[in-house]
Enzyme design. Structure first.
Site: not given
Length: 129
Positions: A40, A97, A105-106, A110
């Site tokens: 996004i 990451n 961050e999440v 991913h």
């Protein structure tokens, strides 16, 4: 094998919510092992995220706990997405990451697939050793 303890899995994370259908995503590929969708907030002209359907925090966690079938399916999904998007011939970059120092961050594994322009150096040059 140790499991990545730097970030615990949070079933309320945005990718878990996308997998449950609570948040919409612009899906480009889905199979039994993976879901791929447009980022996004793209960082390149083409920026697709690929996530496994299982609850894995990071690449370390995934490689330690996922079944061989899940691992093969996920890796094949990443390749399929890059081929289907026409990224192979001009080239693309994969980024995953892991942990806070790695910029994650999440807390759901991913892989970012970036393409569509010359991507420049691997890491930002900041004069650090």
């Amino acid at each position: 094998m140790p499991i990545d303890a730097t970030l615990p899995y949070d079933s309320g994370n945005i990718f878990a919510r996308i997998l449950r259908g609570e948040i919409p995503a612009k899906t480009v590929y889905e199979d039994e092992h993976a879901l791929a969708f447009h980022d996004i907030a793209p960082q390149a002209p083409a920026h697709i995220l690929v996530i496994p359907k299982g609850a894995y925090v990071s690449w370390d966690d995934f490689s330690a706990r996922a079944s061989d079938t899940e691992i093969a399916g996920f890796v094949r999904a990443v390749g399929h997405v890059a081929r289907a998007a026409g990224m192979v011939k001009p080239g693309y970059r994969l980024l995953a990451n892991t942990g806070p120092a790695g910029g994650q961050e999440v807390p759901h594994l991913h892989v970012h697939i970036f393409a569509g322009r010359l991507l420049g150096p691997m890491l930002a040059q900041r004069g650090e050793p």
